[in-house]
Design a protein around this motif. Structure first.
Motif, short mmCIF file in Angstrom:
data_model
loop_
_atom_site.label_atom_id
_atom_site.label_comp_id
_atom_site.label_asym_id
_atom_site.label_seq_id
_atom_site.Cartn_x
_atom_site.Cartn_y
_atom_site.Cartn_z
N ARG A 81 39.41 -12.46 54.13
CA ARG A 81 39.38 -11.56 55.28
C ARG A 81 40.61 -11.69 56.17
NH1 ARG A 81 33.73 -12.54 54.70
NH2 ARG A 81 33.78 -14.42 56.02
N THR A 82 41.39 -12.75 55.99
CA THR A 82 42.61 -12.95 56.79
C THR A 82 43.88 -12.55 56.03
OG1 THR A 82 43.03 -15.24 56.07
CG2 THR A 82 41.48 -14.92 57.90
N TYR A 83 43.74 -12.21 54.74
CA TYR A 83 44.90 -11.87 53.92
C TYR A 83 45.31 -10.41 54.15
CZ TYR A 83 46.18 -15.86 50.98
OH TYR A 83 46.71 -17.05 50.53
N PRO A 84 46.56 -10.07 53.82
CA PRO A 84 47.08 -8.73 54.13
C PRO A 84 46.25 -7.57 53.61
CG PRO A 84 48.87 -10.20 53.55
CD PRO A 84 47.61 -10.96 53.28
N ALA A 85 45.63 -7.72 52.44
CA ALA A 85 44.84 -6.61 51.90
C ALA A 85 43.68 -6.23 52.81
CB ALA A 85 44.31 -6.97 50.52
N SER A 86 43.13 -7.21 53.54
CA SER A 86 42.01 -6.95 54.45
C SER A 86 42.45 -6.85 55.90
CB SER A 86 40.96 -8.06 54.32
OG SER A 86 40.41 -8.08 53.02
N ASP A 87 43.54 -7.52 56.23
CA ASP A 87 44.02 -7.56 57.62
C ASP A 87 45.52 -7.30 57.65
OD1 ASP A 87 44.58 -7.93 60.25
OD2 ASP A 87 43.98 -10.04 60.35
N TRP A 90 47.74 -9.53 59.88
CA TRP A 90 47.46 -10.94 59.66
C TRP A 90 48.32 -11.84 60.54
CZ3 TRP A 90 51.67 -13.76 58.33
CH2 TRP A 90 52.77 -13.05 57.82
N LYS A 91 47.80 -13.02 60.81
CA LYS A 91 48.55 -14.05 61.54
C LYS A 91 48.35 -15.37 60.80
CE LYS A 91 48.06 -11.94 66.14
NZ LYS A 91 49.47 -11.53 66.20
N MET A 92 49.45 -16.06 60.54
CA MET A 92 49.36 -17.31 59.80
C MET A 92 48.57 -18.35 60.59
SD MET A 92 49.88 -18.63 56.86
CE MET A 92 50.70 -17.14 56.28
N SER A 93 48.52 -18.21 61.89
CA SER A 93 47.73 -19.14 62.70
C SER A 93 46.23 -19.02 62.38
CB SER A 93 47.95 -18.88 64.19
OG SER A 93 47.60 -17.55 64.54
N LYS A 94 45.82 -17.87 61.86
CA LYS A 94 44.43 -17.71 61.41
C LYS A 94 44.28 -18.02 59.92
CE LYS A 94 43.13 -14.13 64.79
NZ LYS A 94 42.62 -12.73 64.95
N VAL A 95 45.29 -17.66 59.16
CA VAL A 95 45.23 -17.86 57.71
C VAL A 95 45.22 -19.33 57.35
CG1 VAL A 95 46.43 -17.47 55.52
CG2 VAL A 95 46.38 -15.65 57.25
N TRP A 96 46.19 -20.08 57.90
CA TRP A 96 46.39 -21.43 57.40
C TRP A 96 45.21 -22.37 57.62
CZ3 TRP A 96 48.05 -23.97 53.74
CH2 TRP A 96 48.12 -25.37 53.78
#
Length: 358
Positions: A81-87, A90-96
């Motif tokens: 849900r945090t990856y570019p296809a869904s968002d 995106w922000k790496m602060s949420k992804v990582w």
């Protein structure tokens, strides 16, 4: 330990390459790998004892591909849900943080995944090779027999079935294949755009070929395409479908041995084309020398009825060019005659095509 400096340096170098090639997502992810490694986090736990050269092994891309695979297959739904296809924002602060936790919770699976090298089978490299193929089709009015080395899934075997489109020229395939290759073409359009290649046979080899009839292997191929590059992902999907429809296959074989057998058995009439793209960075030096010697030896035996062409897209440094840049060059050599020419230059993903050195 030497890896304490080499591995994070590799992650940061890969981040620069990813940003240059248009993937800020993968660039930021590689930087997160570096910072986590230096902090003694999960990345250090996974790869601090990496036994060989992390740069040559594309360690950062193995890790990035591992996470993308988990996202694509539904193994990591919260991370997805945090990856570019869904968002798209995106922000790496949420992804990582989610990526870090997922890696920590699936350590054994991740370690097994990292054992295999990444393969992308980048179809955009076909547009760099296309001028050579078209010139050969124009010059030799005869059947063409293709031999591709290091073919991965064999997607580039279908180069003549793809459409090509740039701001200065187009070559549209009829009927449409669903695959259109674009790039920033900064030199004169290819000559002989109207040439019609007559491909009579296609053969390819790879040490670890992908079986496109296996959905898991298709997913393994797709996961190494960077998540924020929607055009590449869509083109890969279309190229896989076309390869499945046209029955493309790749022999599991050592390139040097396979090439020797194929050239010894090549047709007595017709043009044989040995081609490859970003392949010769992988074999040992002695194998590279063996491949080159084999091609040259069979080139000396070529006749007007059975000419031999060698078309490649490889690092400039391989043929005596600069070692200071990551540029690749399209190089063609044809026998009888044997004179080599450089047709164009670009990068690993062929995001732009520029002129060869003067």
């Amino acid at each position: 330990m030497l890896g304490e400096t080499i591995i994070p340096a590799h992650f940061r170098e890969q981040a620069e390459w990813c940003r240059t090639l248009g993937s800020s997502f993968t660039a930021d992810l590689c930087l997160a790998f570096a910072e986590d490694f230096e902090a003694g986090g999960i990345i250090a736990g996974l790869v601090s004892d990496w036994p060989t050269n992390p740069r040559k092994d594309a360690l950062a891309l193995r890790l990035a591909g591992c996470l993308h695979h988990a996202v694509l297959t539904g193994r990591a739904p919260e991370l997805a849900r945090t990856y570019p296809a869904s968002d798209p924002h995106w922000k790496m602060s949420k992804v990582w943080p989610l990526a870090r936790d997922w890696l920590s919770g699936h350590r054994d699976w991740v370690i097994a995944f990292l054992e295999s090298p990444p393969q992308t089978n980048e179809t955009r490299r076909c547009i760099a090779l296309l001028p050579g193929f078209l010139e050969l089709a124009h010059r030799f009015d005869m059947p063409m027999h293709l031999l591709e080395l290091g073919a991965s899934a064999g997607l580039n075997q279908n180069w003549d079935r793809y459409s090509y489109s740039t701001s200065s020229w187009q070559r549209l395939q009829r009927p449409k294949s669903g695959v259109t290759i674009t790039t920033d073409w900064q030199i004169d359009p290819p000559r002989y755009l109207d040439a019609q290649p007559r491909v009579d046979s296609r053969a390819a080899c790879d040490l670890s070929p992908f079986d496109l009839s296996d959905p898991e292997q298709v997913m393994r191929l797709k996961c190494y395409t960077w998540p924020d590059q929607e055009e590449r992902l869509s083109r890969l999907d279309a190229a896989v479908r076309l390869a499945q429809q046209t029955g493309i296959s790749v022999d599991k074989a050592d390139a040097a041995d396979w090439l020797t057998r194929k050239l010894e058995a090549r047709p007595a009439k017709g043009l044989t084309v040995v081609f490859h793209s970003v392949f010769l960075i992988y074999p040992p030096r002695e194998v590279i020398g063996q491949i080159m010697s084999t091609i040259a030896a069979h080139g000396e035996r070529a006749t007007p009825d059975a000419p031999l062409a060698w078309l490649s897209y490889e690092s400039e440094a391989l043929f005596g060019g600069s070692t200071d840049t990551p540029l690749m060059e399209t190089r063609m050599q044809v026998w009888p005659g044997g004179k080599a020419r450089t047709l164009n230059r670009s990068n690993g993903h062929v995001t732009q095509v520029i002129a060869p050195p003067a």
